[in-house]
Design an enzyme around this catalytic site. Structure first.
Site, short mmCIF file in Angstrom:
data_model
loop_
_atom_site.label_atom_id
_atom_site.label_comp_id
_atom_site.label_asym_id
_atom_site.label_seq_id
_atom_site.Cartn_x
_atom_site.Cartn_y
_atom_site.Cartn_z
N ILE A 6 43.83 -10.29 -16.45
CA ILE A 6 44.16 -11.62 -16.67
C ILE A 6 43.53 -12.04 -17.96
CG2 ILE A 6 43.50 -14.04 -15.96
CD1 ILE A 6 43.42 -12.92 -13.12
N THR A 8 42.20 -14.60 -19.43
CA THR A 8 40.77 -15.28 -19.63
C THR A 8 39.73 -14.39 -19.06
OG1 THR A 8 41.19 -16.21 -17.55
CG2 THR A 8 41.98 -17.53 -19.57
N CYS A 9 39.80 -13.42 -18.46
CA CYS A 9 38.78 -12.61 -17.88
C CYS A 9 38.22 -11.73 -19.04
CB CYS A 9 39.35 -11.46 -16.97
SG CYS A 9 38.40 -10.18 -16.32
N ASP A 10 36.68 -12.13 -19.03
CA ASP A 10 35.77 -11.52 -20.30
C ASP A 10 35.96 -9.91 -20.18
OD1 ASP A 10 35.05 -14.04 -21.04
OD2 ASP A 10 33.23 -14.15 -20.10
N ARG A 13 38.88 -8.84 -21.71
CA ARG A 13 39.14 -8.94 -23.48
C ARG A 13 38.26 -7.85 -23.93
NH1 ARG A 13 37.34 -15.10 -23.37
NH2 ARG A 13 39.01 -16.15 -22.34
#
Length: 116
Positions: A6, A8-10, A13
């Site tokens: 996803i 927005t998942c750190d 990223r």
């Protein structure tokens, strides 16, 4: 190599940044936009198991009722819920075609570099 996660998942990223810096090519799949099909989910469940694939710390998990949580004890029971709620999938999922890895740490990166 396919990387599922996803935006927005750190951890996703971090994985993407690491793979980019290491020059590893991959195809990105956002789980919310591209829900994996049943065959893909079955493959992941066979490779890593329900306990490693289902994110029991997620907000989505906390929002499930008890019968749904009970259903996730088996791979067959988990399949429909993972399709309906892809945020239940631990992230990222890295599918190299040889191995399926869930989550991302420095060890995950080392494992990827050691694959033929």
């Amino acid at each position: 190599m396919n990387l599922y996660g996803i935006k927005t998942c750190d951890t996703c990223r971090k994985a993407r940044k690491w793979l980019d810096a290491a020059g590893v090519s991959y195809r990105w799949h956002d789980l919310r936009e591209e829900v994996p099909n049943e065959d893909t989910l079955r493959h992941w469940l066979d490779e890593v198991g329900v306990d490693n694939l289902v994110n029991r710390r997620s907000t989505t998990w906390r929002g499930l009722d008890d019968p749904d949580r009970e259903q996730v004890r088996t791979a067959e029971g988990a399949l429909p819920l993972l399709r309906e709620h892809p945020a239940l999938i631990k992230r990222p999922v890295i599918d190299t075609g040889q191995v399926v890895l869930v989550g991302f740490t420095d060890q995950t990166g080392t494992t990827l570099l050691e694959l033929p």
